[in-house]
Design an enzyme around this catalytic site. Structure first.
Site, PDB file in Angstrom:
ATOM      1  N   SER A 181       0.813  -1.215   0.000  1.00  0.00           N
ATOM      2  CA  SER A 181       0.000   0.000   0.000  1.00  0.00           C
ATOM      3  C   SER A 181       0.849   1.269   0.000  1.00  0.00           C
ATOM      4  O   SER A 181       1.601   1.512  -0.934  1.00  0.00           O
ATOM      5  CB  SER A 181      -0.945  -0.039   1.202  1.00  0.00           C
ATOM      6  OG  SER A 181      -1.888   0.988   1.156  1.00  0.00           O
TER       7      SER A 181
ATOM      8  N   ASP B 138      -5.837   2.231  -3.548  1.00  0.00           N
ATOM      9  CA  ASP B 138      -7.127   2.050  -2.887  1.00  0.00           C
ATOM     10  C   ASP B 138      -7.549   3.262  -2.069  1.00  0.00           C
ATOM     11  O   ASP B 138      -8.604   3.256  -1.441  1.00  0.00           O
ATOM     12  CB  ASP B 138      -7.148   0.780  -2.029  1.00  0.00           C
ATOM     13  CG  ASP B 138      -6.124   0.786  -0.898  1.00  0.00           C
ATOM     14  OD1 ASP B 138      -5.380   1.773  -0.771  1.00  0.00           O
ATOM     15  OD2 ASP B 138      -6.073  -0.212  -0.159  1.00  0.00           O
TER      16      ASP B 138
END
Length: 449
Positions: free
Chosen positions: A101, A247
């Site tokens: 991430s 995301d």
């Protein structure tokens, strides 16, 4: 060997436990075994972001999965929410995203999705973890004639782009809008510029040259300052910053102000309510959301449910309470009507649709909510002792809460993905907030290091 799964999959430094080739192979084996379906041959989709270690981990996962008789579909660099979509779209039994991430390139991780595109439940993660740690995997390998096959889906990005476009109102486009994108040299570097150009926007793309080592490096949603300057410098309508795996979204208005997840949620919630589309008149957020957001919801007559930190917990509450909107201040926003997980590009499209429908600038729209002064201090820790068992920490938190006298709040918690203790404090006065947060952080530093 210790626990594998954290709050968002398995994560660590590449080539160190648990992100080593042998452990990743076992994780692939366990995932294939636990999620294998008896009625037909199984297959798992594997995607990744742009980290150097992605090649090593991908190879190890493929080896492990195929050794259990499960086929693999490789899709290359694609955002995490793209894997959630593709798993279902390609009728796979599971999807695996290789990413850490927003972490630096030295880190990497594994996120696993079920066949329906949802992140695995705690129970499913526990089954995989227990199987890996049980040492039973060598006895479960299939024979040579039953090994899994590997193929590559060349149009994965195209499928995902079509899916994203379908979330945008069919009677609108982005013509006349100038948009600056910051793709963090990560998983959105191909998809985002193509999508917004196809939707007729004028696009200025930053950080779209991944080297394997520059993902999230002073760019993306964690470092939106450069993007803010570019938006003002180019006279753009909006800036959109994604993190390494795509995301989450942090937006920039035309004046260079940072618009975080809380403000995006407020803008979209109001529009959905005005359109009578906000199901059960409820929005789910986490304990990290600013006090200003809860006040905004009260003023709008919107119910607000709060959860612990983690988009998976937000989604659980959304499903439980039949809600269509939820998210985190960090920029993970879930539009359940369209997707099963947080999606930075999809969130950007929903925000842009509100701007188009209301014919207002992002600066005008963001005035809907006031942000209370908030201080967040991240302290690197050598151990994660139970916070409630540290008397000195309990006392200083109690003292600070008394000093605030109901004019703010304190939250101290460990990061679920990094060796950090986070001290968050909100109050009505900025200097007081900073002083009190520092007071707590000092005790954390003394007692956990």
């Amino acid at each position: 060997m210790g626990k594998l799964f954290g709050t968002d999959g398995i994560r660590g430094v590449a080539n160190e436990y648990p992100i080593t080739p042998d452990m990743v192979t076992q994780i692939g084996q366990a995932t294939a075994h636990i999620l294998k379906k008896k009625k037909h041959s199984s297959r798992i989709v594997i995607g990744k972001d742009t980290r150097l270690s992605g090649y090593m981990i991908e190879s190890s996962l493929v080896s492990g999965i195929c050794s259990m008789g499960t086929d693999v579909i490789l899709v290359g660099p694609v955002p995490t929410p793209g894997i959630a979509f593709l798993t279902n779209n390609l009728d796979a039994d599971a999807g695996v995203m290789i990413s850490a991430s927003h972490n630096p390139y030295q880190d990497n991780g594994i996120k696993i999705f079920s066949k329906n595109g949802y992140k695995l439940s705690d129970e499913e993660e526990m089954q995989i973890e227990e199987l890996v740690l049980s040492k039973r995997l060598p006895n479960l390998l299939v024979s040579a004639e039953n090994l899994g096959n590997v193929s590559r889906e060349e149009d994965a990005s195209g499928r995902y782009i079509v899916f994203l476009k379908n979330s945008f109102p069919g009677n609108l486009d982005l013509e006349g809008m100038k948009i600056v994108l910051d793709c963090a040299n990560g998983a959105t570097y191909k998809v985002a510029p193509v999508l917004f150009k196809e939707m007729r926007a004028e696009v200025i793309a930053l950080n779209v040259s991944p080297s394997g080592r520059n993902i999230n490096l002073n760019c993306g949603s964690l470092y939106p300052e450069t993007l803010a300057k570019k938006v003002v410098e180019t006279g753009s309508d909006i800036g959109l910053a994604f993190d390494g795996d795509g995301d989450r979204l942090v937006a920039i208005d035309e004046q260079g102000n940072i618009i975080n997840g809380d403000k995006v949620i407020a803008i979209c919630a109001k529009r959905l309510k005005d359109e009578k589309k906000l199901k059960n008149n409820t929005v789910v957020t986490t304990v990290m959301s600013n006090l200003g957001l809860s006040i905004t919801f009260k003023e709008l007559g919107i119910k607000n449910i709060t959860t612990k930190v983690g988009d998976r917990y937000v989604l659980e509450e959304m499903i439980k309470n039949d809600c269509i909107l939820g998210g985190e201040d960090s920029g993970h926003v879930i539009f359940k009507e369209y997707h099963t997980t947080g999606d930075g590009i999809l969130t950007a499209l929903q925000l842009l649709s509100v701007m188009k429908k209301e014919k207002k600038s992002l600066f005008e729209l963001s005035g809907i909510t006031k942000t209370f002064p908030q201080v967040l201090i991240n302290i690197k820790v050598k151990r994660k002792a139970p916070l409630e068992e540290i008397p000195e920490l309990k006392k200083v938190i109690s003292d600070v809460e008394k000093e605030l006298e109901g004019r703010g709040r304190v939250l101290v918690r460990y990061s679920g993905t990094q060796p950090l203790c986070r001290v968050m404090l909100e109050g009505s006065d900025e200097s007081e907030t900073e002083r009190l947060a520092g007071k707590i952080a000092k005790v954390v530093e003394q007692k956990l290091n």
